[in-house]
Design a protein around this motif. Structure first.
Motif, PDB file in Angstrom:
ATOM      1  N   LYS A 127      -1.179   4.647   8.532  1.00 28.75           N
ATOM      2  CA  LYS A 127      -1.017   3.957   7.254  1.00 28.75           C
ATOM      3  C   LYS A 127       0.053   4.209   6.749  1.00 28.75           C
ATOM      4  CE  LYS A 127      -2.852   6.822   3.550  1.00 28.75           C
ATOM      5  NZ  LYS A 127      -3.898   6.977   2.660  1.00 28.75           N
ATOM      6  N   LYS A 128       0.583   3.232   5.539  1.00 29.12           N
ATOM      7  CA  LYS A 128       1.661   3.621   4.962  1.00 29.12           C
ATOM      8  C   LYS A 128       1.556   4.521   3.907  1.00 29.12           C
ATOM      9  CE  LYS A 128       4.654   1.126   1.422  1.00 29.12           C
ATOM     10  NZ  LYS A 128       4.205   0.738   0.130  1.00 29.12           N
ATOM     11  N   PRO A 129       2.591   5.527   3.692  1.00 34.03           N
ATOM     12  CA  PRO A 129       2.615   6.597   2.628  1.00 34.03           C
ATOM     13  C   PRO A 129       2.301   5.949   1.445  1.00 34.03           C
ATOM     14  CG  PRO A 129       4.507   6.974   4.331  1.00 34.03           C
ATOM     15  CD  PRO A 129       3.830   5.529   4.565  1.00 34.03           C
ATOM     16  N   THR A 130       1.843   6.719   0.540  1.00 38.53           N
ATOM     17  CA  THR A 130       1.436   6.436  -0.820  1.00 38.53           C
ATOM     18  C   THR A 130       2.437   7.350  -1.500  1.00 38.53           C
ATOM     19  OG1 THR A 130      -0.803   5.604  -0.407  1.00 38.53           O
ATOM     20  CG2 THR A 130       0.102   6.291  -2.589  1.00 38.53           C
ATOM     21  N   ASP A 132       3.531   4.750  -6.404  1.00 39.01           N
ATOM     22  CA  ASP A 132       2.335   4.027  -6.271  1.00 39.01           C
ATOM     23  C   ASP A 132       1.084   4.574  -7.270  1.00 39.01           C
ATOM     24  OD1 ASP A 132       2.955   2.538  -4.274  1.00 39.01           O
ATOM     25  OD2 ASP A 132       3.072   4.200  -2.664  1.00 39.01           O
ATOM     26  N   ILE A 137      -0.138  11.023   3.146  1.00 42.68           N
ATOM     27  CA  ILE A 137       0.147  10.251   4.507  1.00 42.68           C
ATOM     28  C   ILE A 137      -1.210  10.351   5.284  1.00 42.68           C
ATOM     29  CG2 ILE A 137       2.652  10.189   4.587  1.00 42.68           C
ATOM     30  CD1 ILE A 137       2.212  12.903   6.336  1.00 42.68           C
TER      31      ILE A 137
END
Length: 116
Positions: free
Chosen positions: A2-5, A26, A44
């Motif tokens: 998944k895309k890091p926030t 975010d 992450i």
């Protein structure tokens, strides 16, 4: 994967927190930081990871107080950051010229703060 926030954490002791423009991060949270006023984490997945840089924000009065009677406390804060391999950036709310002029309520000279 998944895309890091990105999560910006403002220390809960920060009296007048900065307001960041929407979309810079975010998420925005208030929490207890071990040192510094603003820190960034990347979520992450399992556990958020702290980016190894924090910002310590100082107005002119606070800057002169910190570099004078509050220096030992500030030095201990810098050592905690160093022990955790984290960089601390001092963000001064004022121009270089204002720092050089000193602070009217401080008996400390600007040379103590600027090192010049």
């Amino acid at each position: 994967m998944k895309k890091p926030t990105s999560v910006l954490v403002t220390d809960s002791r920060e009296q007048l927190p900065l307001v960041f423009r929407p979309g810079m991060f975010d998420k925005y949270e208030v929490g207890c930081l071990a040192f510094g006023d603003y820190g960034m984490f990347l979520d992450i997945g399992e556990k958020p990871v702290q980016v190894p840089i924090v910002f310590e924000r100082k107005g002119l009065g606070d800057l002169f107080g910190t570099m004078g009677s509050g220096y030992e406390r500030f030095k201990a804060e810098m050592m905690r950051a160093k022990e955790m391999s984290c960089h601390m950036v001092l963000a001064i709310e004022g121009s270089e010229e204002e720092v050089w002029k000193g602070y009217e309520h401080s008996s400390k000279l600007s040379s103590i703060v600027t090192g010049k």
